[in-house]
Design a protein around this motif. Sequence first.
Motif, mmCIF file in Angstrom:
data_model
loop_
_atom_site.group_PDB
_atom_site.id
_atom_site.type_symbol
_atom_site.label_atom_id
_atom_site.label_comp_id
_atom_site.label_asym_id
_atom_site.label_seq_id
_atom_site.Cartn_x
_atom_site.Cartn_y
_atom_site.Cartn_z
ATOM 1 N N LEU A 278 0.762 -1.488 0.064
ATOM 2 C CA LEU A 278 -0.054 -0.103 0.016
ATOM 3 C C LEU A 278 0.926 1.330 0.019
ATOM 4 C CD1 LEU A 278 -2.950 0.511 0.340
ATOM 5 C CD2 LEU A 278 -2.667 0.899 2.774
ATOM 6 N N SER A 279 1.851 1.392 0.889
ATOM 7 C CA SER A 279 2.859 2.320 0.916
ATOM 8 C C SER A 279 3.526 2.707 -0.401
ATOM 9 C CB SER A 279 3.785 2.242 2.007
ATOM 10 O OG SER A 279 3.477 1.830 3.188
ATOM 11 N N MET A 280 3.923 1.586 -0.951
ATOM 12 C CA MET A 280 4.540 1.551 -2.363
ATOM 13 C C MET A 280 3.810 2.283 -3.398
ATOM 14 S SD MET A 280 7.755 1.513 -1.529
ATOM 15 C CE MET A 280 8.312 1.763 -2.998
ATOM 16 N N GLU A 281 2.364 1.881 -3.491
ATOM 17 C CA GLU A 281 1.582 1.962 -4.291
ATOM 18 C C GLU A 281 1.163 3.658 -4.214
ATOM 19 O OE1 GLU A 281 -1.907 -0.340 -3.850
ATOM 20 O OE2 GLU A 281 -0.982 -2.115 -4.874
ATOM 21 N N GLU A 282 1.162 3.855 -3.054
ATOM 22 C CA GLU A 282 1.000 5.622 -2.667
ATOM 23 C C GLU A 282 2.109 6.171 -3.277
ATOM 24 O OE1 GLU A 282 -1.981 6.220 -1.210
ATOM 25 O OE2 GLU A 282 -1.403 8.185 -1.864
ATOM 26 N N PHE A 283 3.246 5.797 -2.966
ATOM 27 C CA PHE A 283 4.498 6.259 -3.491
ATOM 28 C C PHE A 283 4.492 6.593 -4.941
ATOM 29 C CE2 PHE A 283 8.921 7.341 -3.438
ATOM 30 C CZ PHE A 283 9.332 6.933 -4.595
ATOM 31 N N GLU A 284 3.961 5.338 -5.802
ATOM 32 C CA GLU A 284 3.897 5.540 -7.234
ATOM 33 C C GLU A 284 2.897 6.572 -7.719
ATOM 34 O OE1 GLU A 284 6.357 4.145 -8.910
ATOM 35 O OE2 GLU A 284 7.168 2.843 -7.384
ATOM 36 N N ARG A 285 1.885 6.667 -6.936
ATOM 37 C CA ARG A 285 0.892 7.665 -7.324
ATOM 38 C C ARG A 285 1.350 8.976 -7.233
ATOM 39 N NH1 ARG A 285 -3.320 3.991 -5.435
ATOM 40 N NH2 ARG A 285 -3.040 4.765 -3.108
ATOM 41 N N THR A 286 2.036 9.197 -6.136
ATOM 42 C CA THR A 286 2.726 10.585 -5.870
ATOM 43 C C THR A 286 3.383 11.165 -7.153
ATOM 44 O OG1 THR A 286 2.682 9.835 -3.368
ATOM 45 C CG2 THR A 286 3.570 12.024 -4.191
ATOM 46 N N PHE A 287 4.082 10.206 -7.574
ATOM 47 C CA PHE A 287 5.036 10.670 -8.763
ATOM 48 C C PHE A 287 4.892 10.484 -10.043
ATOM 49 C CE2 PHE A 287 8.592 12.060 -6.138
ATOM 50 C CZ PHE A 287 8.514 11.354 -4.943
ATOM 51 N N VAL A 288 3.406 10.286 -10.205
ATOM 52 C CA VAL A 288 2.787 10.120 -11.513
ATOM 53 C C VAL A 288 2.900 11.278 -12.259
ATOM 54 C CG1 VAL A 288 0.692 9.884 -12.754
ATOM 55 C CG2 VAL A 288 1.205 7.967 -11.400
ATOM 56 N N VAL A 289 2.442 12.399 -11.493
ATOM 57 C CA VAL A 289 2.601 13.699 -12.291
ATOM 58 C C VAL A 289 4.076 14.087 -12.674
ATOM 59 C CG1 VAL A 289 2.199 16.300 -12.005
ATOM 60 C CG2 VAL A 289 0.549 14.479 -10.967
ATOM 61 N N THR A 290 4.853 13.874 -11.615
ATOM 62 C CA THR A 290 6.128 14.122 -12.129
ATOM 63 C C THR A 290 6.738 13.535 -13.259
ATOM 64 O OG1 THR A 290 6.612 14.198 -9.743
ATOM 65 C CG2 THR A 290 8.572 14.322 -11.165
ATOM 66 N N ASN A 291 6.412 12.069 -13.346
ATOM 67 C CA ASN A 291 7.024 11.343 -14.539
ATOM 68 C C ASN A 291 6.344 11.843 -15.834
ATOM 69 O OD1 ASN A 291 8.213 9.549 -12.940
ATOM 70 N ND2 ASN A 291 6.732 8.229 -12.823
ATOM 71 N N HIS A 292 4.955 12.320 -15.790
ATOM 72 C CA HIS A 292 4.203 12.837 -16.918
ATOM 73 C C HIS A 292 4.971 14.039 -17.285
ATOM 74 C CE1 HIS A 292 0.391 10.253 -16.123
ATOM 75 N NE2 HIS A 292 1.393 9.664 -16.627
ATOM 76 N N LEU A 293 5.324 14.838 -16.450
ATOM 77 C CA LEU A 293 5.938 16.316 -16.806
ATOM 78 C C LEU A 293 7.179 16.049 -17.332
ATOM 79 C CD1 LEU A 293 4.493 18.836 -16.309
ATOM 80 C CD2 LEU A 293 5.949 19.199 -14.160
ATOM 81 N N ASN A 294 7.942 15.073 -16.784
ATOM 82 C CA ASN A 294 9.196 14.940 -17.356
ATOM 83 C C ASN A 294 8.992 14.278 -19.012
ATOM 84 O OD1 ASN A 294 11.285 15.302 -15.695
ATOM 85 N ND2 ASN A 294 11.084 13.130 -14.848
ATOM 86 N N ILE A 295 7.999 13.596 -19.096
ATOM 87 C CA ILE A 295 7.897 13.076 -20.577
ATOM 88 C C ILE A 295 7.460 13.977 -21.452
ATOM 89 C CG2 ILE A 295 6.476 11.320 -22.306
ATOM 90 C CD1 ILE A 295 6.414 9.533 -19.608
ATOM 91 N N ILE A 296 6.551 14.983 -21.074
ATOM 92 C CA ILE A 296 6.211 16.098 -21.693
ATOM 93 C C ILE A 296 7.333 17.076 -21.999
ATOM 94 C CG2 ILE A 296 4.581 18.440 -21.703
ATOM 95 C CD1 ILE A 296 2.632 16.828 -20.063
ATOM 96 N N THR A 297 8.195 17.273 -20.868
ATOM 97 C CA THR A 297 9.338 18.257 -21.263
ATOM 98 C C THR A 297 10.170 17.522 -22.358
ATOM 99 O OG1 THR A 297 9.074 18.647 -19.006
ATOM 100 C CG2 THR A 297 10.931 19.367 -20.096
ATOM 101 N N LEU A 298 10.378 16.246 -22.233
ATOM 102 C CA LEU A 298 11.179 15.594 -23.205
ATOM 103 C C LEU A 298 10.774 15.564 -24.726
ATOM 104 C CD1 LEU A 298 14.027 14.132 -22.841
ATOM 105 C CD2 LEU A 298 12.816 12.183 -22.687
#
Lengths: 353, 799, 217
Positions: B658-678
């Motif tokens: 559960l903790s790790m899933e929460e972790f991944e959810r938190t960084f979804v936006v960051t990942n998307h932003l990275n891809i958009i920037t690239l």
Amino acid sequence: MKNHAVILLCLFMFSCKPADSPPPENSPIRSYDYAQVTLNRPLQLPQDHAAHPDYRLEWWYLTANLENESGQLFALQFTLFRFRNPTQRNSNWSDDQIWMAHVSLHNRDEHWFEQRLARGAVGNAGQTQNPFTLFVDDWNWVSDLPETPFPATLTVTLSDSVKFRARLITQGNYILHGNSGYSEKSANGKLRSYYYSQPFLQLSGQINLHGQTHQVNGPGWYDHEWTSHLMQAGANGWDWFSLHLDNGAKLMAFRMRMDDTNAHLSGTLITPDGTVLKLDQQSLQLTPKEFEQVNNKRLPTRWRLKVVEKDIDVELVRFKKNQWNEGVYPYYEGAISVSGSHSGQGFMELTGY
Amino acid sequence: MLTCVALNRKHPWTSILVFVAIVIASSGLVMVHLINQGASEQWPDNNAAWIAPKWTVESSGKLPLTREDYAHLRRAGFHELAAFVHYTGPLYFEHTGSTPSGLSLLAVDTAALPWKPASFPVFSPLSEKSARIWAHPQTARLIEEQSLLTDDAAPLPVLEVSAASLPKHMLVMDIADFFTASRTTEKYPLTGLAVTSSLPESRQRALRNLLPTHLQLKRSSTIESGGTLGDSFKLSLWALGVLMMVVCMFIVVNALHLMLRFRLYTLLKLRQLGIGVTTLSTSVTLEMLFLGLTASSVGMVLGILLTQQLAPGINQTFTNVLETKFILLPINPWQLMSITWAATALVITAITYVPIRQLQRNLTGRGPGRQRPADRWLKGATVLLCSSALLTTILAKSPAWALISIALTLLAGTGVMLLFMPHLLKLCAQFIPAGWPLAHWSIASTLQLSKQTRLAVCAFFIALTANIGMTVMVDSFRQATDSWLQARIIAPFYLAAPLPVTEPPPAGISLFERLQASAIHRGHSVELRSLPADSRFQSSVQIEPDGGVDWPRFDTGEQAVINQQLAFRFHLSAGDSLPMQLNDGTHISPVIGGIYVDYGNPNSQVLLNARLIESSRDPVYRYAIWYGTPATLNDLTEWLNHAAPGGELFDSEALRKLSMEEFERTFVVTNHLNIITLAVAGLSFMISVALLGQQTSAQLSLLRSLGVSTLKLRLSVLIQYGTLCLFAALMAMPFGLLLCWLLINKVNRYAFHWIYPVSVDSALLMQAILTSIGIMLMVLCIPAARLNGRLDLRNTRVL
Amino acid sequence: MLTLHSVTKQFPHQPHPILNRLDFSLPQGHSASIQGPSGSGKSTLLTLIAGFDKPDSGVIRLNELMLSDMDEHAADKFRRQHLGMVFQAYNLLDCFNVWDNVTFTARLKGNFTPNYATELLGKLGLSDLRLRPVAELSGGEQQRVAIARALCHKPTLVLADEPTGNLDEETAAQVSRHLFTLCNQTHTSLVVVTHNQSVAQLATKQWQLLHGQLVAK
């Protein structure tokens, strides 16, 4: 007649959250704790210059049209409101009074508005008699005399860069509105207050703006009113005007806007020789001529005022567009110019839009 | 202007690139602004000011602070003061007499608080509503609508749940409502006068001069207020928005350079026809401004629409991760429009300055300027940027300065890349034998190409560096979190019970309770958690310095261990004393035995022996459970059914998951932003390539005429750009790792007050780099595939 | 032997074919100059011979190779192995130095020999400029490099399209002498399109392209 209590009550009804709406007319709190406005208790000066803590609402209201040496115009408003809240009467910290002050200063380009609130009996707000003083924090109205508000010195600091200090001198008599100060607001008389004015004020002083000092002077209008009576249902708001005409006359016009009936008009004309004339629906005409969008509201900012029997037919135009006071109870208050059969200047207040 | 329009029709891609880049930048900035606004509404500044004020006037101890002192100071003009009382006595439930421990009560003069529309708490002079106390929703659940009394049996008002902007376990009420019945200022003197707005130096001096001898002006030693998480979140969002804007700016400059390069011939002809240089350069500038303002308007609308669409998702993230709400406020499009227009006009005016000057030089025949001074300028700028980056990194002691050091590091890295790229390419060319003529040509011409595609490469470099930095940072955080969870979640099961478990467990089952409470240390709220005197628990806590905790002294309560957050906030270290006031009014002062890692916790926390907090504990009942022979899992669940009815049993694996899933959810936006920037950087590269292809067609025609096939030519072009991307990627790697270090040890350190080790998974790193290069090559296939196989013998145009 | 038989080429939107049943032949090792007014189809003729385009009808043959029937792959191979080209605008690979430019074609073909390349450079007076980047050379020097590159892989045929068009008179004379001499020495067929009468006269045979037909001068 000026009806700031009504203004505030209306605003309170229309602009507050539903949880804060006033109790209905027949609420026990409404009636039993507050002193009543009756014909049996006439208004008497100088005693009645002081606060009336048993009444629900009260205010000391000053407006002034000022000008500096180079003809630059300033519009000044200082108001001290007093509210009585019986739910607060058991506190060891304060009494059941709440004090609220508004200060508004306009020049052509800028507007400064500030609001201060304080609880009664704490020591930083109130009204005293010897000398007569109105104060909230460092905003001070200090009379030279006991028990009477004039002559006085008014000092206000809005920020490090905006300060003013003015002398307030009277040049005429107090005017008791309505029936010797017993002032009715509506056709059925349910809404009423004790109300008197001092329209013959002359202000002189300094306004410090951004390091620059302006010597200013000009006419002022002072109202003192107190009441315990709430609005009847169906009242939407009102429009109020105070005029200093160049021939020395003073005029107050008031229009209460109602839901299911026509607006109720009332007013007072003080002729240059000091005669006080009561104005009503028949003698007074007040018509909005032009509307403007101010603070997302459509407000009538140009008017036509007629007092037929006195050959007064004038146009009232706002000094500038945005004269909005964003306080706990927001409203429009600002200077106007008068032209037509007479010329002059004054103030306009618009509420409930 | 008409000519400019016509030229746009001929080479539309540069204008499209500028348009798209500005749309993206504007929409990003608008989104960041709206999200921060909606978030700010939940963290109003005035709340922070009076709940945990930066400055307070307090008694110096000789005489108490009185109501008269308060009135005197306000009358003297210090209207930003608001009197408050921290009630530290016990609170009782009226009907049961029991104590909801862990609660504090703050009474403040709400009339004195700065007023603005929709401020909290609402003060209405005409309100006839009865007195209230306000509390956070979680706190309200603890009280469950019961009436509360203070220690003299004087009742408190009815509870009203506030927006989630109050600290947990704190009740707030008006001071006039507090001082009723037997509660007087003599019995409960004022705690202080909170300064509710900023207090500049001059005003501090004036206030100090005015204070009588029994009062003093004190500055809070806490660095942040209850709004830290909000400030950090806002900062992160702004950082991402600014990064996107920087990349887009590079793209716009790149596009402008290309645009002017392709128009130079026509502009020269216009010059010959008698049109002045000023007119021509003004037309180009006006065209760019028009393009920019149109694009920023579209971007603004897009940003608003996207924020509206994403609002439910954003609110979900806020609720899950930040424990608060996001509310999309009414949008004033005219205000937003004027902001984006002003920003766009400013940026375009700034970035078009150099290209327009160059254009003017070209049009007046003064040529593009000598190469050597430009190189010297680049060297000088790079040295300056590197020094500035180093200096700010060393000196950064706040999130804002940390972000500045990151920006300088990125720019310095760009400079280093531009300086070293030609040398790397020359070195590479030497290794390609001339016997591979096409490969030899590809690498040799890449050097030339690198000068023409500088800006596109810079955009790619920045995007990739940020990508590497964020990827390694997130992965380091993931690894740290995972290992921390593995270490800390030691019991097979955990129980959350609504009431204390009093029934003794059967044989084979052992329960360890974890108590929680809160305390105040130097005006700052601290979480207290008990740590059982069991070696399994003690070894589960990762403590620095290792072996520094004297566990026997910990068990007696003499020592405690603190988390990194508390240590960093107050510059504490092992051996320091930690004085704290508990909610029941008692004071403890254990010695710090060590500092442990506590990833993801925004709060300060102390682990100590349970006996220290027993009397002031929260009514929260958590247990770690082991079971073994002779007990089975069935025995455990059966026993819990009657020993802890209504309790919730958590499997530790499930907890970790559960903790790790929460972790991944938190960084979804960051990942998307990275891809958009690239992707945006890739788009810029692609269009550069496509446009430069028209310029390099002469060389390509020549190669075709010499017998090189179209396929080989396309491969050669891909090798060219692929080489550029590869070298940019190789140089992005160390800077990306440096960026990661800065994000963790500076930004995270000063924003969240905790750090974790940088952990480089080389496979992940290579994956990130290869993915980025792969994306770029895929993108570059489009212009490469469009290479014209036709030949033009009479290629006479010279630029 | 280069042979063109009844070659016709018409472009869309043109009322008449630019090359109209054109016949031409050039024995191996000989040179031909082609002159004609602008737009007469000289470059088109070279384009067809080089295999960049196909005639609408007719046959183009170089020895055993049917140039008019080649697919793209065959055309590329033909150009690599049998064809050298010299352009008006020099068209050197500007990222290379002289040596790399000259040896490029031979390396592509796979018959690079350093001695031969060195010899070519010597004959063209480029020995001292071997490692110089081509962008630093004068127009005449660049054109000489182009000639060396065109001959380095020992092609069967060299096509030169206005090789002296960008040069002054003296340099033009010098370059054209180099071109014709070297082709003669290496027994390489040479077709030169030129406006310059002095250059044209150096050829074994002079032709005029008029109304889509080649007419011997």
